[in-house]
Design a protein around this motif. Sequence first.
Motif, short mmCIF file in Angstrom:
data_model
loop_
_atom_site.label_atom_id
_atom_site.label_comp_id
_atom_site.label_asym_id
_atom_site.label_seq_id
_atom_site.Cartn_x
_atom_site.Cartn_y
_atom_site.Cartn_z
N ALA A 63 10.42 6.02 4.74
CA ALA A 63 9.56 7.11 4.28
C ALA A 63 8.18 7.03 4.93
O ALA A 63 7.60 8.05 5.32
N VAL A 64 7.65 5.82 5.08
CA VAL A 64 6.35 5.64 5.74
C VAL A 64 6.47 6.05 7.20
O VAL A 64 5.66 6.82 7.73
N GLY A 110 10.58 1.43 15.27
CA GLY A 110 9.37 2.01 14.71
C GLY A 110 8.38 0.98 14.18
O GLY A 110 7.21 1.29 14.00
N VAL A 111 8.84 -0.24 13.93
CA VAL A 111 7.97 -1.30 13.44
C VAL A 111 7.38 -2.02 14.65
O VAL A 111 8.06 -2.21 15.66
N ALA A 150 2.48 3.98 9.99
CA ALA A 150 2.75 2.78 10.78
C ALA A 150 3.23 1.66 9.88
O ALA A 150 2.76 1.51 8.75
N VAL A 151 4.18 0.88 10.40
CA VAL A 151 4.61 -0.36 9.75
C VAL A 151 4.40 -1.45 10.80
O VAL A 151 4.96 -1.39 11.89
N THR A 152 3.58 -2.43 10.45
CA THR A 152 3.16 -3.45 11.41
C THR A 152 3.39 -4.84 10.83
O THR A 152 3.02 -5.11 9.68
N LEU A 156 1.23 0.33 6.80
CA LEU A 156 1.79 -0.74 5.97
C LEU A 156 1.88 -2.00 6.82
O LEU A 156 2.57 -2.01 7.85
N TRP A 157 1.18 -3.04 6.40
CA TRP A 157 1.17 -4.33 7.11
C TRP A 157 2.06 -5.32 6.38
O TRP A 157 1.94 -5.47 5.15
N LEU A 158 2.91 -5.99 7.13
CA LEU A 158 3.82 -6.99 6.59
C LEU A 158 3.35 -8.37 7.05
O LEU A 158 3.42 -8.69 8.24
N THR A 159 2.86 -9.18 6.10
CA THR A 159 2.31 -10.49 6.44
C THR A 159 3.04 -11.56 5.64
O THR A 159 3.72 -11.26 4.66
#
Length: 121
Positions: A70-71, A98-99, A77-79, A38-41
């Motif tokens: 949950a991811v 974790g991020v 991955a959370v990026t 999961l990418w956060l932009t």
Amino acid sequence: MGRSLVVKATCGADDPERVNQAFTVAAAAAAAGAEVSLWLTGEAAWFGTPGRAEAFHLDLATPLPDLRAAVLATGGAVTVCSQCAARRGITESDLVEGVTIAGAAVFAEQVLRDDVQALVY
């Protein structure tokens, strides 16, 4: 392993249903056993920091911190996008455990692998 899923969230609280959909699809795929990134932009970058996801509310939606967790709980991955983080003054030390922060080269590497589905919200 089956196909992997890369989900990019490009909006934040300014577009609540769209950002919630990105988190929901990522968490559902992780729960189904997919390898998820999961990418956060853009404004979604804030959801990698403490308190922002917790302050977000959308009626009838699972809270974003639960979806993010949950991811991560399934090894996903959370990026946060590195340029988006830099523009907002976000550093690795500002992130939820974790991020991580990474750039376009890592994103491109992920989406160009065989058996990967990429979704952008």
